[in-house]
Design an enzyme around this catalytic site. Structure first.
Site, mmCIF file in Angstrom:
data_model
loop_
_atom_site.group_PDB
_atom_site.id
_atom_site.type_symbol
_atom_site.label_atom_id
_atom_site.label_comp_id
_atom_site.label_asym_id
_atom_site.label_seq_id
_atom_site.Cartn_x
_atom_site.Cartn_y
_atom_site.Cartn_z
ATOM 1 N N LYS A 163 -10.276 41.736 53.805
ATOM 2 C CA LYS A 163 -9.916 41.086 55.077
ATOM 3 C C LYS A 163 -11.127 40.439 55.727
ATOM 4 O O LYS A 163 -11.072 39.309 56.199
ATOM 5 C CB LYS A 163 -9.325 42.105 56.061
ATOM 6 C CG LYS A 163 -7.952 42.598 55.683
ATOM 7 C CD LYS A 163 -7.376 43.481 56.757
ATOM 8 C CE LYS A 163 -8.170 44.748 56.990
ATOM 9 N NZ LYS A 163 -8.163 45.690 55.860
ATOM 10 N N LYS A 173 -4.402 46.263 53.467
ATOM 11 C CA LYS A 173 -4.964 47.549 53.049
ATOM 12 C C LYS A 173 -6.496 47.539 53.146
ATOM 13 O O LYS A 173 -7.115 46.493 52.923
ATOM 14 C CB LYS A 173 -4.552 47.806 51.600
ATOM 15 C CG LYS A 173 -4.967 49.150 51.056
ATOM 16 C CD LYS A 173 -4.508 49.274 49.629
ATOM 17 C CE LYS A 173 -5.053 50.528 48.975
ATOM 18 N NZ LYS A 173 -6.509 50.630 48.982
#
Ligand code: SF4
Lengths: 369, 265
Positions: free
Chosen positions: B17, B12
């Site tokens: 990330k 998400k």
């Protein structure tokens, strides 16, 4: 890094269409356009005249949103069922490429017996030769052509692009289309020169199937010269080598030479029907070594690919099929420029020479002599 | 020579990330691997902490300016311990198409990058969930062969992670593991580990929430570079080792929405 080229305003040939024509030259029997039903409509229909079937996955608004993978798999299977083609092509379009469709996955899933040439292409390339290149790369991958032919084609494509950028329809930001000079007036001038005992070179430097009509000019000029008793004053060059090019292209050369029978002698073969962008060099050498003192040249097909130095001192009569080629040719110094309008539709699907307007005009005027 | 690892990290938006990708890249570089990181997020912050806070021109920036990208050096920049950094970039919000942007940039990169072949590890930091064809372009174009999913123990990131698993099976890509980037919610490790097991995979790392990660990022550095002797640096190191050693990837089985809710209750 370098800045990209200046953008060109007039509409230009599309890479999608270029890919379709290349698939035809590779003797593909059915090509599937993966995209909207209306994509490349005119050419898709024209190509059907030429023996290749073109079908579409007809993506609609829903397809744009949700993708067309299943439709493509379906269509591949349907095509196999209905036409049992020996060779199939799949061609991308702007739509399927923008949404990231994978042609390869669908081809794997459809799992057909016939080899499938996948061409991931859209219409947004400045050089439409990209469509040709992608099709050839894929044909190389599936083993339909060998590396040597691929490299030869790649070289020709680069040269073709260069010619178009330097002297052709990609040479200016905007080119006004034009019908060129009046054929009657130019035909009269040619006959006048022949009657005056002037010597002329007739050069056929045509692109693939367009040669079916441009070759008529060679034939007509020959007939007229015979009628006037000056056939020795004309030499014929033609890019009709039957040993070069993709399968279908070689066939065209064979058909045309057969149709010329013994009536026309081609004195110099200047390459294959796909070598129009590079034939100019050979023309130049031939003229320098053998035909320096000739008075005029009639050049049909892609006259702008012949270097002007080769033609120095000659009066030039050039015949093209592109209305946007008239101004560049005039700028180069071609005195008379003629356009064979609608040549392309008339030369698809034929195996014989097709009458040209200029050829017909020459013949008619010679009759009146 | 070990076979090349080409991984993508999905998850998400905002779940971390980029910082996970860059810290893993730095940790692998510390171990002596040749690493490349390819940031596909328009924010282009995968590489910034490997480059001492410097932004590099993105592939799409150059294309927008009408440049012809011909050489690797135009878009590939060396950062911490010679990690090669590439940013894809994106169009202006509300204009153009980000998915297509990724497709174009990836194709361009594939064409010009010679050194890609010499890497031991290539990490793709992919934007958000799997949505359109463009977002999975790195996989589709054969550039990625393993995927990791990053999530926290909260419902939304898990929902996204589950969705990503659906996408991965749709495009026949294996999942190599689930990484938890902790938000310090209750029972987090238990929830994510359960989720991982139920989809058929494993929890390969639990990254605790620590201020030091943020601090290093703000300064423009990875944790490995700026705070290499902290516990959290060790967590990234272990994750990096796991990634390099991993050889069991699975076809993930996404959970139903009800099951997912139950899990997080
Ligand atoms: S925009 Fe592209 S896909 Fe659409 S009709 Fe034109 S060429 Fe085809």
């Amino acid at each position: 890094m370098q800045q990209k080229n200046l953008s060109i305003m007039h509409p230009r040939p599309s890479s999608i269409v270029a890919a379709l024509y290349t698939l035809r030259d590779l003797n593909v029997e059915v090509a599937i356009l993966h995209g909207p039903p209306g994509c490349s409509f005119k050419h898709a229909r024209l190509l059907e005249e030429d023996g290749i079937r073109v079908v579409t996955t007809a993506l609609d608004e829903n397809g744009f949103v949700f993708g067309g993978h299943d439709r493509l798999v379906d269509m591949l299977q349907k095509v196999e069922e209905r036409f049992s083609p020996k060779r199939i092509g799949v061609v991308g379009t702007c739509v399927s490429m923008i949404i990231g469709e994978e042609l390869h996955e669908a081809v794997m899933e459809a799992n057909l017996d016939a080899p499938v040439i996948e061409v991931e292409v859209h219409a947004g390339y400045n050089d439409n030769t990209k469509g040709v290149l992608f099709a050839l790369e894929s044909a190389l991958d599936v083993g339909i052509i060998d590396r040597q032919e691929f490299e030869r084609q790649q070289h020709l494509l680069n040269e073709a692009t260069n010619v178009e950028k330097k002297y052709g329809a990609a040479s200016k930001e905007y080119l006004e289309p034009s019908r060129g000079d009046v054929k009657y007036t130019v035909a009269k001038r040619v006959i006048e020169m022949l009657k005056a005992g002037k010597k002329g070179i007739c050069i056929l430097n045509a692109k693939k199937e367009t040669a079916y009509m441009f070759a008529d000019i060679t034939v007509a000029l020959q007939e007229v010269a015979v009628k006037l008793g000056v056939e020795d004053n004309i030499v014929n060059f033609a890019n009709l080598d039957t040993e070069l090019g993709l399968p279908r292209v070689r066939q065209h050369a064979e058909h045309i030479l057969a149709d010329m029978h013994d009536n026309v002698k081609i004195d110099e073969i200047i390459g294959g029907l796909d070598e129009y962008p590079i034939a100019g060099q050979q023309v130049r050498q031939l003229i320098e070594s053998k035909y320096k003192d000739f008075d005029f040249a009639v050049i049909a097909g892609v006259p702008h690919a012949i270097p002007m130095e080769a033609l120095e001192g000659m009066e030039l009569i050039s015949i093209t099929n592109g209305p946007r080629q008239v101004h560049p040719l005039k700028d180069m110094g071609h005195e008379h420029v003629l356009v064979e309008i609608d040549l392309h539709p008339k030369t698809l699907g034929v195996t014989n020479i097709v009458e040209s307007e200029f050829g017909a005009t020459l013949r008619q005027l010679a009759l009146e002599e | 020579m070990n076979p090349q690892k080409r991984i993508a990290i999905y998850g998400k938006g905002g779940i971390g990330k980029s910082s996970t990708a860059s810290n893993v890249a730095a940790a692998c570089a510390d171990e002596g691997y040749n690493v490349m990181i390819i940031g596909c997020d328009p924010k282009s912050d995968s590489s910034i902490t490997l480059l001492g806070g410097k932004r590099i021109p993105t592939i799409l920036d150059l294309l927008r300016e009408g440049m012809e990208i011909e050489k690797e050096e135009d878009v590939v920049f060396e950062g911490y311990k010679a990690v090669k950094c590439v940013e894809v970039g994106g169009p202006e919000p509300g204009i153009g198409c980000a998915g297509r942007g990724i497709i174009v940039a990836i194709q361009k990169l594939k064409k010009i990058s010679q050194s890609m072949k010499e890497m031991d590890l290539i990490i793709y930091d992919v934007p958000g969930d799997i949505v359109c064809g463009g977002f999975v372009a790195p996989i589709r174009k054969g550039l990625v062969n393993e995927a990791y999913v990053l999530t926290s123990g909260e419902y939304m990131p898990l929902y996204a992670a589950n969705n990503i698993c659906k996408g991965l099976s749709r495009i026949n890509t294996k999942l190599s593991g689930v990484i938890c980037n902790s938000r310090s919610v209750s029972r987090e490790e238990e929830i994510v580990s359960k989720f991982a097991n139920e989809i058929g995979s494993d929890l390969v790392a639990f990254i605790p929430k620590e201020q030091i990660v943020q601090d290093c990022e703000r300064d423009g550095y990875s944790v490995l570079e700026k705070a290499g002797d902290t516990d959290i640096a060790e967590v990234y190191r272990t994750l990096a080792r796991n990634i390099m050693a991993s050889d069991c990837a699975v076809d993930p089985r996404a959970l139903t929405d009800e099951r997912l809710r139950e899990l997080t209750r």
